[in-house]
Enzyme design. Structure first.
Site, PDB file in Angstrom:
ATOM      1  N   ARG A  22       5.752  16.606 -27.992  1.00 39.29           N
ATOM      2  CA  ARG A  22       4.935  17.812 -28.187  1.00 39.29           C
ATOM      3  C   ARG A  22       4.417  17.845 -29.621  1.00 39.29           C
ATOM      4  NH1 ARG A  22      10.476  19.779 -28.099  1.00 39.29           N
ATOM      5  NH2 ARG A  22      10.942  20.769 -30.106  1.00 39.29           N
ATOM      6  N   TYR A 162      15.467  21.311 -45.810  1.00 42.33           N
ATOM      7  CA  TYR A 162      14.191  20.839 -45.244  1.00 42.33           C
ATOM      8  C   TYR A 162      13.341  20.234 -46.367  1.00 42.33           C
ATOM      9  CZ  TYR A 162       9.785  20.737 -42.649  1.00 42.33           C
ATOM     10  OH  TYR A 162       8.615  20.319 -42.051  1.00 42.33           O
TER      11      TYR A 162
HETATM   12  P1  NAP Z   1       7.801  20.287 -32.997  1.00 39.49           P
HETATM   13  O1  NAP Z   1       6.631  20.879 -32.287  1.00 39.49           O
HETATM   14  O2  NAP Z   1       9.047  21.082 -33.144  1.00 39.49           O
HETATM   15  O3  NAP Z   1       8.141  18.876 -32.291  1.00 39.49           O
HETATM   16  C1  NAP Z   1       9.206  18.114 -32.785  1.00 39.49           C
HETATM   17  C2  NAP Z   1       9.315  16.816 -32.005  1.00 39.49           C
HETATM   18  O4  NAP Z   1      10.407  16.063 -32.563  1.00 39.49           O
HETATM   19  C3  NAP Z   1       9.631  17.026 -30.547  1.00 39.49           C
HETATM   20  O5  NAP Z   1       9.032  15.995 -29.784  1.00 39.49           O
HETATM   21  C4  NAP Z   1      11.158  16.881 -30.510  1.00 39.49           C
HETATM   22  O6  NAP Z   1      11.611  16.548 -29.209  1.00 39.49           O
HETATM   23  C5  NAP Z   1      11.347  15.757 -31.526  1.00 39.49           C
HETATM   24  N1  NAP Z   1      12.684  15.692 -32.119  1.00 39.49           N
HETATM   25  C6  NAP Z   1      13.353  16.655 -32.798  1.00 39.49           C
HETATM   26  N2  NAP Z   1      14.574  16.219 -33.154  1.00 39.49           N
HETATM   27  C7  NAP Z   1      14.681  14.950 -32.707  1.00 39.49           C
HETATM   28  C8  NAP Z   1      15.711  13.981 -32.734  1.00 39.49           C
HETATM   29  N3  NAP Z   1      16.890  14.207 -33.317  1.00 39.49           N
HETATM   30  N4  NAP Z   1      15.481  12.765 -32.150  1.00 39.49           N
HETATM   31  C9  NAP Z   1      14.294  12.507 -31.548  1.00 39.49           C
HETATM   32  N5  NAP Z   1      13.293  13.394 -31.482  1.00 39.49           N
HETATM   33  C10 NAP Z   1      13.482  14.603 -32.043  1.00 39.49           C
HETATM   34  O7  NAP Z   1       7.401  19.843 -34.476  1.00 39.49           O
HETATM   35  P2  NAP Z   1       5.963  19.562 -35.138  1.00 39.49           P
HETATM   36  O8  NAP Z   1       5.489  20.816 -35.729  1.00 39.49           O
HETATM   37  O9  NAP Z   1       5.108  18.783 -34.221  1.00 39.49           O
HETATM   38  O10 NAP Z   1       6.437  18.662 -36.379  1.00 39.49           O
HETATM   39  C11 NAP Z   1       6.369  17.241 -36.375  1.00 39.49           C
HETATM   40  C12 NAP Z   1       6.686  16.748 -37.786  1.00 39.49           C
HETATM   41  O11 NAP Z   1       5.755  17.333 -38.713  1.00 39.49           O
HETATM   42  C13 NAP Z   1       8.077  17.149 -38.285  1.00 39.49           C
HETATM   43  O12 NAP Z   1       8.642  16.104 -39.026  1.00 39.49           O
HETATM   44  C14 NAP Z   1       7.792  18.341 -39.183  1.00 39.49           C
HETATM   45  O13 NAP Z   1       8.785  18.510 -40.161  1.00 39.49           O
HETATM   46  C15 NAP Z   1       6.460  17.943 -39.776  1.00 39.49           C
HETATM   47  N6  NAP Z   1       5.704  19.105 -40.265  1.00 39.49           N
HETATM   48  C16 NAP Z   1       5.343  20.111 -39.431  1.00 39.49           C
HETATM   49  C17 NAP Z   1       4.645  21.205 -39.954  1.00 39.49           C
HETATM   50  C18 NAP Z   1       4.210  22.375 -39.091  1.00 39.49           C
HETATM   51  O14 NAP Z   1       3.707  23.382 -39.651  1.00 39.49           O
HETATM   52  N7  NAP Z   1       4.338  22.313 -37.768  1.00 39.49           N
HETATM   53  C19 NAP Z   1       4.326  21.254 -41.324  1.00 39.49           C
HETATM   54  C20 NAP Z   1       4.720  20.197 -42.130  1.00 39.49           C
HETATM   55  C21 NAP Z   1       5.407  19.122 -41.596  1.00 39.49           C
HETATM   56  P3  NAP Z   1      13.130  16.862 -28.712  1.00 39.49           P
HETATM   57  O15 NAP Z   1      13.445  18.248 -29.157  1.00 39.49           O
HETATM   58  O16 NAP Z   1      13.102  16.673 -27.235  1.00 39.49           O
HETATM   59  O17 NAP Z   1      13.973  15.831 -29.374  1.00 39.49           O
END
Ligand code: NAP
Length: 254
Positions: A22, A162
């Site tokens: 996702r 974080y």
């Molecule tokens: P998200 O919507 O919460 O999706 C997180 C994804 O990571 C999911 O597919 C989840 O699937 C997987 N995941 C989590 N823990 C895991 C584990 N231990 N092993 C394998 N897969 C795992 O997050 P997102 O917003 O797309 O964020 C993606 C990346 O961008 C992250 O590193 C986040 O820190 C970074 N980021 C996001 C933002 C923001 O505003 N959204 C801003 C800056 C940086 P499962 O739960 O099924 O494992």
């Protein structure tokens, strides 16, 4: 000089994307698939991952779903081995899986700290180390680490663990870039700002406040990150390594 189509094509390449069920990871998978890559998707929840894989197969892409916890070294090693067995190569690794835990330092236990470092940082070490020998053998490769604006500014939400995990990911990126450059493997980071995903979910009040801080006047979309990832994964970025691209609507103040 390649044509623009060739320059940004990922035809015949294999991309392993973590956190691909996702949010940002799914958008990266979709855009890489559209650019011609074969996809290996990683996340923990096998049913949700398979659903994402099916959606992408429905668009005509070749997709392998590997359920795995990226913080578990042995699971990572077997996931990488199964991608190699299925496709015979790995050209692009996107270390995107991550978790966010917001709060004040006094709210957290040592276990909270360790869990976040394990998922957000140790994972990049395990995955990069597992794919490096193959990329070295191939004499080419791309590694992309998804960090955060938080790494540079302290961020507007999140927690010390974080921010620390994401900051370390930037130093990891720079040094790994130097280690792997002689093998024509580039290593870069993207530092997203506030992106509309499950992790980035906001109350109406917080949303209005944060949008007010963003010069471009909107939150980011997962695709905003995926387009930067496509550039870094493409031949167009072959002379860029050890860099961080900020994708944050102009919010960055160093
Ligand atoms: P998200 O919507 O919460 O999706 C997180 C994804 O990571 C999911 O597919 C989840 O699937 C997987 N995941 C989590 N823990 C895991 C584990 N231990 N092993 C394998 N897969 C795992 O997050 P997102 O917003 O797309 O964020 C993606 C990346 O961008 C992250 O590193 C986040 O820190 C970074 N980021 C996001 C933002 C923001 O505003 N959204 C801003 C800056 C940086 P499962 O739960 O099924 O494992």
């Amino acid at each position: 000089m390649s044509s623009l189509d060739t320059l940004f094509s990922l035809q015949a390449r294999v991309a392993l994307i973590t956190g691909a069920s996702r949010g940002i990871g799914f958008a990266v998978a979709r855009i890489f698939g559209a650019a011609g890559a074969r996809l290996a998707l990683v996340a923990r929840d096998a049913a949700r991952l398979e659903q994402a894989a099916e959606q992408l197969r429905g668009q005509g892409y070749t997709v392998l779903a590997c359920a795995c916890d990226v913080s578990a070294e042995t699971e990572v090693n077997s996931a990488v081995a199964s991608v190699r067995a299925q496709f015979g190569r790995i050209d692009i690794l996107v270390n995107n899986a991550g978790i966010l835990q917001a709060g004040h330092i006094t709210d957290f236990s040592a276990a909270d700290w360790e869990r976040m470092i394990a998922v957000n940082l140790n994972s990049a070490f395990y995955l990069s180390r597992a794919v490096a020998p193959l990329m070295i053998e191939q004499k080419s490769g791309r590694i992309l680490n998804i960090s955060s604006l938080t790494a540079q500014t302290g961020g507007v939400s999140g927690s010390v663990q974080y921010a620390a995990s994401k900051g370390a990911l930037l130093s990891f990126t720079k040094t790994l870039a130097r280690d792997l450059a002689p093998h024509h493997i580039t290593v870069n980071a993207i530092a997203p700002g506030q992106i509309e995903t499950d992790m980035g979910a906001l109350s109406d009040e917080a949303r209005a406040r944060i949008v007010g801080m963003i010069p471009l006047g909107r939150l980011g979309t997962p695709e905003d990150i995926a387009y930067a990832a496509l550039f870094l994964a493409s031949d167009a970025a072959s002379y860029i390594t050890g860099a961080t691209i900020d994708v944050n609507g102009g919010i960055l103040k160093r």
